[in-house]
Write an enzyme that holds these catalytic residues in place. Structure first.
Site, PDB file in Angstrom:
ATOM      1  N   GLY A 230     -33.360  67.396  26.901  1.00 22.84           N
ATOM      2  CA  GLY A 230     -34.757  67.613  26.539  1.00 22.84           C
ATOM      3  C   GLY A 230     -35.746  66.571  27.001  1.00 22.84           C
ATOM      4  O   GLY A 230     -36.956  66.744  26.796  1.00 22.84           O
ATOM      5  N   PRO A 265     -28.767  65.927  29.514  1.00 20.64           N
ATOM      6  CA  PRO A 265     -30.015  66.276  30.194  1.00 20.64           C
ATOM      7  C   PRO A 265     -29.793  67.152  31.415  1.00 20.64           C
ATOM      8  O   PRO A 265     -28.729  67.069  32.057  1.00 20.64           O
ATOM      9  CB  PRO A 265     -30.568  64.910  30.624  1.00 20.64           C
ATOM     10  CG  PRO A 265     -29.360  64.063  30.796  1.00 20.64           C
ATOM     11  CD  PRO A 265     -28.306  64.573  29.845  1.00 20.64           C
ATOM     12  N   ARG A 267     -33.106  68.749  33.227  1.00 17.18           N
ATOM     13  CA  ARG A 267     -34.354  68.575  33.963  1.00 17.18           C
ATOM     14  C   ARG A 267     -34.557  67.142  34.459  1.00 17.18           C
ATOM     15  O   ARG A 267     -34.952  66.907  35.590  1.00 17.18           O
ATOM     16  CB  ARG A 267     -35.520  68.944  33.041  1.00 17.18           C
ATOM     17  CG  ARG A 267     -36.863  69.044  33.729  1.00 17.18           C
ATOM     18  CD  ARG A 267     -37.970  69.229  32.695  1.00 17.18           C
ATOM     19  NE  ARG A 267     -37.682  70.272  31.751  1.00 17.18           N
ATOM     20  CZ  ARG A 267     -37.985  71.564  31.913  1.00 17.18           C
ATOM     21  NH1 ARG A 267     -38.600  71.952  32.992  1.00 17.18           N
ATOM     22  NH2 ARG A 267     -37.683  72.457  30.980  1.00 17.18           N
ATOM     23  N   TYR A 307     -43.700  79.955  31.788  1.00 14.15           N
ATOM     24  CA  TYR A 307     -44.086  78.860  30.879  1.00 14.15           C
ATOM     25  C   TYR A 307     -45.510  78.363  31.111  1.00 14.15           C
ATOM     26  O   TYR A 307     -45.927  77.396  30.465  1.00 14.15           O
ATOM     27  CB  TYR A 307     -43.136  77.663  31.062  1.00 14.15           C
ATOM     28  CG  TYR A 307     -41.677  77.984  30.915  1.00 14.15           C
ATOM     29  CD1 TYR A 307     -41.194  78.645  29.792  1.00 14.15           C
ATOM     30  CD2 TYR A 307     -40.772  77.613  31.910  1.00 14.15           C
ATOM     31  CE1 TYR A 307     -39.840  78.931  29.683  1.00 14.15           C
ATOM     32  CE2 TYR A 307     -39.417  77.890  31.796  1.00 14.15           C
ATOM     33  CZ  TYR A 307     -38.964  78.550  30.678  1.00 14.15           C
ATOM     34  OH  TYR A 307     -37.630  78.829  30.563  1.00 14.15           O
ATOM     35  N   CYS A 332     -45.190  92.259  42.595  1.00 15.50           N
ATOM     36  CA  CYS A 332     -46.204  93.125  41.999  1.00 15.50           C
ATOM     37  C   CYS A 332     -46.385  92.826  40.518  1.00 15.50           C
ATOM     38  O   CYS A 332     -45.980  93.608  39.645  1.00 15.50           O
ATOM     39  CB  CYS A 332     -45.822  94.584  42.231  1.00 15.50           C
ATOM     40  SG  CYS A 332     -45.989  95.001  43.950  1.00 15.50           S
ATOM     41  N   GLU A 333     -46.917  91.677  40.216  1.00 17.64           N
ATOM     42  CA  GLU A 333     -47.220  91.238  38.846  1.00 17.64           C
ATOM     43  C   GLU A 333     -48.377  90.254  38.976  1.00 17.64           C
ATOM     44  O   GLU A 333     -48.323  89.360  39.831  1.00 17.64           O
ATOM     45  CB  GLU A 333     -46.057  90.442  38.233  1.00 17.64           C
ATOM     46  CG  GLU A 333     -44.778  91.171  38.038  1.00 17.64           C
ATOM     47  CD  GLU A 333     -44.643  91.832  36.685  1.00 17.64           C
ATOM     48  OE1 GLU A 333     -45.455  91.545  35.775  1.00 17.64           O
ATOM     49  OE2 GLU A 333     -43.718  92.638  36.546  1.00 17.64           O
TER      50      GLU A 333
HETATM   51  C1  LIG Z   1     -27.712  73.207  24.908  1.00 17.87           C
HETATM   52  C2  LIG Z   1     -28.571  72.591  25.937  1.00 17.87           C
HETATM   53  N1  LIG Z   1     -28.291  71.325  26.330  1.00 17.87           N
HETATM   54  C3  LIG Z   1     -29.043  70.713  27.268  1.00 17.87           C
HETATM   55  C4  LIG Z   1     -30.131  71.333  27.835  1.00 17.87           C
HETATM   56  C5  LIG Z   1     -30.910  70.592  28.881  1.00 17.87           C
HETATM   57  O1  LIG Z   1     -32.240  70.481  28.588  1.00 17.87           O
HETATM   58  P1  LIG Z   1     -33.200  69.666  29.546  1.00 17.87           P
HETATM   59  O2  LIG Z   1     -33.092  70.272  30.890  1.00 17.87           O
HETATM   60  O3  LIG Z   1     -34.540  69.825  28.964  1.00 17.87           O
HETATM   61  O4  LIG Z   1     -32.735  68.254  29.530  1.00 17.87           O
HETATM   62  C6  LIG Z   1     -30.461  72.625  27.436  1.00 17.87           C
HETATM   63  C7  LIG Z   1     -31.646  73.294  27.984  1.00 17.87           C
HETATM   64  O5  LIG Z   1     -32.515  73.773  27.318  1.00 17.87           O
HETATM   65  C8  LIG Z   1     -29.651  73.269  26.464  1.00 17.87           C
HETATM   66  O6  LIG Z   1     -29.902  74.527  26.074  1.00 17.87           O
END
Ligand SMILES: Cc1ncc(COP(=O)(O)O)c(C=O)c1O
Length: 406
Positions: A230, A265, A267, A307, A332-333
């Site tokens: 997250g 993580p 992202r 998003y 087409c959106e």
């Molecule tokens: C269970 C779980 N762990 C880890 C992540 C990785 O999240 P992020 O990419 O935000 O670090 C997610 C993504 O939402 C997830 O669903």
């Protein structure tokens, strides 16, 4: 006009000629540096969340750097195994695992299955018994903490479908104790993506510490506390997730604990590693807006449409004339829009635009909507390009449909 732009030392025109557009391009160095930076600062175990970018070359890259791997589906599990990840480094969670998925995880004896419903314990125990195995399980808890993020990627509140609800903890503990073929190893959480607030993490850490004590008091010793992913990435580049402050917060609460602390993580490890190269198909204007229609669409990169999160877009052109454009895809959106009224050097049909920071939730969320094929993906390392996913062929899609004689 020839594009002077290079990715490392590779001319972009060469890449386009070889792989066509749209094209996902990832930097090996960025992926590696992101992992090194994260592990050097946090000094905690990392399980890369495959959902952010599930290309096997990327799974393999992180695995070779020493990362564990976090999967959220049986299919991701199969990808990780195919990428030769040691099963002992794989954590499998997800709110809806099929019996086939679970059977595979048990047979491969992966590090840990994180359960998200009380009934899952019974199912896993029965499957493990029939396979004459004992499997490690963790409990993903829904801590009822607001990640203060986009609702669509918020997962830690009572009304979200994820994790075991706090009201069911006692029932969960009793069920685990009466199950002979599972081995409880710990608890986990993940309250959402794009979290920037350290006070949110502080609340989460305190709650998880309280829950760890609750489990121990009730006879289940926590050996592993998985604190989810997250960590936020600001696509507008106005703020930064401060890893040093985050690390201080972790150390404040977890410096003297005798259980494993880990994060998962996605992202943070991949977002900035990817570029999406797209070609201009058409330029047109309404009374108010100049539209550029590119060959990447919401099928290629859905984040802006889903998003409302806009990625920076730049042009390799250096001409002086500037113009305001809205960048849209061919789908087409109306939601197939990448940017609204941004200023770019004056563009022409067949020019190239580059969409930044697409390494996370780009390709892994792409689809065949409007029967568009999935683009090629390449990895750049030491000024060399490596094909890591072939561009799809429309015949692959066409062949899958069957027209019955009705
Ligand atoms: C269970 C779980 N762990 C880890 C992540 C990785 O999240 P992020 O990419 O935000 O670090 C997610 C993504 O939402 C997830 O669903």
């Amino acid at each position: 006009m020839k594009n002077k732009l290079q990715i490392e030392k590779i001319n972009i025109d060469k890449l386009i000629k070889k792989y066509q557009t749209p094209l996902y391009v990832y930097s090996y160095n960025k992926l590696k540096n992101n992992y090194k930076k994260l592990t050097n600062i946090l000094k905690k175990n990392i399980y890369y969340s495959v959902k952010a970018n599930s290309n096997q070359a990327i799974i393999s890259l992180f695995s070779k750097l020493g990362s564990g791997i976090d999967v959220v589906s049986g299919e991701e599990l199969q990808r990780a195994l195919k990428a030769k990840v040691n099963p002992n480094k794989i954590i499998f969670e997800g709110v809806g695992k099929s019996k086939d998925d679970l059977r595979l995880a048990i047979k491969k004896d992966i590090r840990q299955i994180n359960i998200e419903s009380v009934d899952e314990i019974k199912i896993i125990n029965q499957l493990a018994k029939s396979l004459k195995r004992k499997i490690n399980i963790g409990i993903r808890i829904n801590p009822n903490i607001d990640g203060k993020t986009n609702k669509k990627i918020s997962t830690g509140l009572d009304h979200n479908k994820f994790g075991i609800n706090l009201k069911d903890l006692k029932k969960t503990i009793d069920k685990i104790k009466s199950s002979s073929n599972i081995n409880f190893v710990g608890i986990s959480c993940h309250i959402g993506s794009q979290i920037f607030s350290l006070s949110v993490y502080k609340r989460l850490f305190l709650k998880m510490i309280e829950l760890e004590k609750f489990f121990t008091k009730n006879g289940l010793v926590v050996k592993h506390l998985d604190l989810g992913g997250g960590m936020g990435y600001d696509y507008a580049k106005k703020m930064k997730f401060d890893l040093y402050k985050f690390s201080r917060l972790i150390n404040k609460y977890f410096s003297n604990v005798d259980y494993e602390i880990s994060f998962e993580p996605g992202r943070f490890l991949t977002a900035n590693s990817g570029l999406l190269i797209t070609k201009i198909l058409m330029i047109k204007s309404s009374r108010k807006i100049n539209f550029i229609v590119v060959d990447a669409g919401m099928n290629t990169l859905i984040r802006p449409a889903l998003y409302n999160e806009m990625h920076n877009i730049f042009s390799p052109k250096k001409n002086k004339g500037k113009k305001k454009y809205s960048i849209v895809g061919p789908i087409c959106e109306t939601s197939d829009t990448f940017a609204k009224e941004i200023v770019l050097p004056k563009q022409s049909i067949d020019d190239i635009l580059i969409i930044e920071d697409v390494g996370a939730y780009g390709s892994s969320m792409s689809s065949n909507y409007n029967s568009k094929v999935l683009p090629a993906e390449i990895l750049i390392k030491d000024n060399k390009d490596y094909l890591i996913r072939k561009r799809q062929d429309i015949n692959e899609l066409i062949k899958r449909d069957k027209i019955p004689k009705l």
